[in-house]
Design a protein around this motif. Structure first.
Motif, PDB file in Angstrom:
ATOM      1  N   CYS A  85       0.832  -1.202   0.000  1.00  0.00           N
ATOM      2  CA  CYS A  85       0.000   0.000   0.000  1.00  0.00           C
ATOM      3  C   CYS A  85       0.869   1.255   0.000  1.00  0.00           C
ATOM      4  O   CYS A  85       0.614   2.207  -0.734  1.00  0.00           O
ATOM      5  N   GLN A  86       1.914   1.256   0.800  1.00  0.00           N
ATOM      6  CA  GLN A  86       2.818   2.403   0.857  1.00  0.00           C
ATOM      7  C   GLN A  86       3.521   2.620  -0.473  1.00  0.00           C
ATOM      8  O   GLN A  86       3.702   3.765  -0.912  1.00  0.00           O
ATOM      9  N   GLN A  87       3.907   1.532  -1.136  1.00  0.00           N
ATOM     10  CA  GLN A  87       4.555   1.656  -2.439  1.00  0.00           C
ATOM     11  C   GLN A  87       3.642   2.347  -3.450  1.00  0.00           C
ATOM     12  O   GLN A  87       4.080   3.195  -4.230  1.00  0.00           O
ATOM     13  N   LEU A  88       2.371   1.979  -3.418  1.00  0.00           N
ATOM     14  CA  LEU A  88       1.409   2.591  -4.329  1.00  0.00           C
ATOM     15  C   LEU A  88       1.265   4.085  -4.057  1.00  0.00           C
ATOM     16  O   LEU A  88       1.246   4.892  -4.984  1.00  0.00           O
ATOM     17  N   ARG A  89       1.158   4.435  -2.780  1.00  0.00           N
ATOM     18  CA  ARG A  89       0.975   5.836  -2.437  1.00  0.00           C
ATOM     19  C   ARG A  89       2.230   6.658  -2.746  1.00  0.00           C
ATOM     20  O   ARG A  89       2.145   7.795  -3.226  1.00  0.00           O
ATOM     21  N   GLU A  90       3.403   6.081  -2.473  1.00  0.00           N
ATOM     22  CA  GLU A  90       4.645   6.791  -2.763  1.00  0.00           C
ATOM     23  C   GLU A  90       4.835   6.995  -4.260  1.00  0.00           C
ATOM     24  O   GLU A  90       5.495   7.955  -4.688  1.00  0.00           O
ATOM     25  N   ALA A  91       4.238   6.103  -5.062  1.00  0.00           N
ATOM     26  CA  ALA A  91       4.306   6.242  -6.518  1.00  0.00           C
ATOM     27  C   ALA A  91       3.236   7.189  -7.044  1.00  0.00           C
ATOM     28  O   ALA A  91       3.135   7.410  -8.254  1.00  0.00           O
ATOM     29  N   GLY A  92       2.437   7.747  -6.135  1.00  0.00           N
ATOM     30  CA  GLY A  92       1.407   8.706  -6.527  1.00  0.00           C
ATOM     31  C   GLY A  92       0.145   8.076  -7.081  1.00  0.00           C
ATOM     32  O   GLY A  92      -0.674   8.756  -7.691  1.00  0.00           O
ATOM     33  N   LYS A  93      -0.038   6.758  -6.866  1.00  0.00           N
ATOM     34  CA  LYS A  93      -1.216   6.067  -7.386  1.00  0.00           C
ATOM     35  C   LYS A  93      -2.358   6.139  -6.378  1.00  0.00           C
ATOM     36  O   LYS A  93      -2.171   5.847  -5.201  1.00  0.00           O
ATOM     37  N   SER A  94      -3.539   6.515  -6.854  1.00  0.00           N
ATOM     38  CA  SER A  94      -4.708   6.643  -5.978  1.00  0.00           C
ATOM     39  C   SER A  94      -5.600   5.415  -6.020  1.00  0.00           C
ATOM     40  O   SER A  94      -6.748   5.457  -5.592  1.00  0.00           O
ATOM     41  N   ILE A 155      -8.835  26.823  -4.706  1.00  0.00           N
ATOM     42  CA  ILE A 155      -8.980  25.368  -4.663  1.00  0.00           C
ATOM     43  C   ILE A 155      -9.669  24.891  -5.937  1.00  0.00           C
ATOM     44  O   ILE A 155     -10.731  25.383  -6.295  1.00  0.00           O
ATOM     45  N   THR A 156      -9.059  23.930  -6.614  1.00  0.00           N
ATOM     46  CA  THR A 156      -9.662  23.318  -7.793  1.00  0.00           C
ATOM     47  C   THR A 156      -9.713  21.810  -7.595  1.00  0.00           C
ATOM     48  O   THR A 156      -8.694  21.182  -7.297  1.00  0.00           O
ATOM     49  N   ILE A 157     -10.901  21.238  -7.760  1.00  0.00           N
ATOM     50  CA  ILE A 157     -11.094  19.798  -7.633  1.00  0.00           C
ATOM     51  C   ILE A 157     -11.596  19.291  -8.974  1.00  0.00           C
ATOM     52  O   ILE A 157     -12.701  19.611  -9.393  1.00  0.00           O
ATOM     53  N   ASP A 158     -10.758  18.523  -9.669  1.00  0.00           N
ATOM     54  CA  ASP A 158     -11.112  17.990 -10.980  1.00  0.00           C
ATOM     55  C   ASP A 158     -11.730  16.604 -10.800  1.00  0.00           C
ATOM     56  O   ASP A 158     -11.058  15.670 -10.365  1.00  0.00           O
ATOM     57  N   CYS A 159     -13.011  16.492 -11.127  1.00  0.00           N
ATOM     58  CA  CYS A 159     -13.735  15.253 -10.876  1.00  0.00           C
ATOM     59  C   CYS A 159     -13.369  14.152 -11.867  1.00  0.00           C
ATOM     60  O   CYS A 159     -13.528  12.970 -11.562  1.00  0.00           O
ATOM     61  N   ASN A 160     -12.890  14.518 -13.045  1.00  0.00           N
ATOM     62  CA  ASN A 160     -12.543  13.527 -14.051  1.00  0.00           C
ATOM     63  C   ASN A 160     -11.155  12.934 -13.824  1.00  0.00           C
ATOM     64  O   ASN A 160     -10.970  11.724 -13.852  1.00  0.00           O
ATOM     65  N   THR A 161     -10.185  13.801 -13.596  1.00  0.00           N
ATOM     66  CA  THR A 161      -8.816  13.314 -13.368  1.00  0.00           C
ATOM     67  C   THR A 161      -8.560  12.987 -11.908  1.00  0.00           C
ATOM     68  O   THR A 161      -7.526  12.423 -11.569  1.00  0.00           O
ATOM     69  N   ARG A 162      -9.499  13.360 -11.030  1.00  0.00           N
ATOM     70  CA  ARG A 162      -9.381  13.143  -9.584  1.00  0.00           C
ATOM     71  C   ARG A 162      -8.122  13.813  -9.034  1.00  0.00           C
ATOM     72  O   ARG A 162      -7.403  13.259  -8.210  1.00  0.00           O
ATOM     73  N   GLU A 163      -7.895  15.024  -9.489  1.00  0.00           N
ATOM     74  CA  GLU A 163      -6.756  15.812  -9.041  1.00  0.00           C
ATOM     75  C   GLU A 163      -7.242  17.033  -8.266  1.00  0.00           C
ATOM     76  O   GLU A 163      -8.279  17.617  -8.582  1.00  0.00           O
ATOM     77  N   VAL A 164      -6.465  17.419  -7.253  1.00  0.00           N
ATOM     78  CA  VAL A 164      -6.792  18.591  -6.443  1.00  0.00           C
ATOM     79  C   VAL A 164      -5.581  19.515  -6.426  1.00  0.00           C
ATOM     80  O   VAL A 164      -4.454  19.076  -6.183  1.00  0.00           O
ATOM     81  N   VAL A 165      -5.835  20.779  -6.701  1.00  0.00           N
ATOM     82  CA  VAL A 165      -4.790  21.807  -6.612  1.00  0.00           C
ATOM     83  C   VAL A 165      -5.243  22.834  -5.590  1.00  0.00           C
ATOM     84  O   VAL A 165      -6.321  23.414  -5.720  1.00  0.00           O
ATOM     85  N   ALA A 166      -4.431  23.039  -4.550  1.00  0.00           N
ATOM     86  CA  ALA A 166      -4.752  24.000  -3.488  1.00  0.00           C
ATOM     87  C   ALA A 166      -3.692  25.092  -3.496  1.00  0.00           C
ATOM     88  O   ALA A 166      -2.530  24.830  -3.182  1.00  0.00           O
ATOM     89  N   PHE A 167      -4.095  26.281  -3.896  1.00  0.00           N
ATOM     90  CA  PHE A 167      -3.195  27.430  -3.922  1.00  0.00           C
ATOM     91  C   PHE A 167      -1.916  27.110  -4.696  1.00  0.00           C
ATOM     92  O   PHE A 167      -0.800  27.270  -4.199  1.00  0.00           O
ATOM     93  N   ASP A 168      -2.132  26.597  -5.927  1.00  0.00           N
ATOM     94  CA  ASP A 168      -1.049  26.266  -6.866  1.00  0.00           C
ATOM     95  C   ASP A 168      -0.219  25.055  -6.437  1.00  0.00           C
ATOM     96  O   ASP A 168       0.818  24.765  -7.063  1.00  0.00           O
ATOM     97  N   THR A 169      -0.649  24.335  -5.403  1.00  0.00           N
ATOM     98  CA  THR A 169       0.077  23.152  -4.946  1.00  0.00           C
ATOM     99  C   THR A 169      -0.748  21.898  -5.244  1.00  0.00           C
ATOM    100  O   THR A 169      -1.827  21.715  -4.673  1.00  0.00           O
TER     101      THR A 169
END
Length: 251
Positions: A85-94, A155-169
């Protein structure tokens, strides 16, 4: 232990046999009988189940194929399933992950969730509960994506790509963290109890699992706090629950 469940599976198999399989599950479990029972149950629901008995083999499958869900035992021949599980998260996989394990202490459950698991099911368990939780995990993303994007001040929450950007981060959220944020963001300033969040985001309501919500809220807050703004986006309403509080417009 899981005895009569196989008979139920065989009775239901014909009913589902003509339904197209469109979701694939990776099952990482080294106990053959239990792995067989789980696979029978999930096949009966028309999920394509790939079985692995080790972390190493599971990692190879994950590199070669697309999966919609991973079910992971903790006590495996080549290590603790939490490592996968940690390997998946460290690889950025949701990719959604559910722990299925005999480790039932509160500390073990919190460790599993803190390591990136989206759910934690303790052995021995009811196969009906397993099926309900698997279906809930797999349908959450489909149910929550009803509009393309949610935009707040910073704050931007993209429902299709499941990506979140908070204050350019860009934020690296697990599947469950994303679902939790998206649900609350779709109801800004509305207060939800832990049980309401459990029902809405996890898809079930079992007494004693409120700590699951607490753990995910804490991890979500920690990730949001790493953005450029100190604004507290997920607030505690003492004695009631939590709410999403959008940032105020700049003046």
């Amino acid at each position: 232990m899981y005895g009569s469940a196989i008979r139920e599976v065989m009775m239901n198999a014909a009913h589902h046999s003509n339904t197209k399989i469109n979701q694939r599950i990776l099952l990482v479990e080294d106990e053959p009988d239990l792995a067989h029972l789980i696979k029978l149950n999930l096949n009966a629901l028309n999920y394509d189940v790939v079985h692995s008995a080790t972390i190493k083999q599971a990692s190879q499958y994950l590199d070669l194929k697309h999966f919609d869900l991973v079910l992971i035992d903790r006590m495996l021949p080549d290590g603790d399933g939490i490592m996968l599980c940690q390997q998946l998260r460290e690889a950025g996989k949701s990719l959604p992950c559910m722990m299925i394990t005999a480790k039932d202490s509160e500390a073990d459950i919190v460790l599993g969730l803190e390591s990136g698991a989206d759910d934690y099911l303790v052995k021995p368990f009811s196969v009906l509960e397993l099926r309900a939780r698997v279906k809930a995990l797999l349908r959450r993303g489909q149910q929550l994506v009803q509009q393309d994007q949610l935009n707040f001040n910073g704050i931007t929450i993209d429902c299709n790509t499941r990506e979140v950007v908070a204050f350019d981060t860009p934020l690296e959220l697990t599947a469950r963290e994303f679902d939790l944020l998206l649900f609350m963001a779709k109801h800004p300033k509305q207060v939800f109890s832990r049980m309401q969040l459990l029902e809405a985001v996890w898809g079930y309501s079992y007494c004693g699992y409120e700590h699951t919500v607490n753990s995910h809220i804490n991890r979500l807050r920690a990730k949001l706090a790493r953005s450029a703004s100190a604004t507290e986006l997920v607030k505690t309403v003492w004695g009631v629950g939590y709410k999403f509080s959008p940032p105020a417009a700049s003046t």
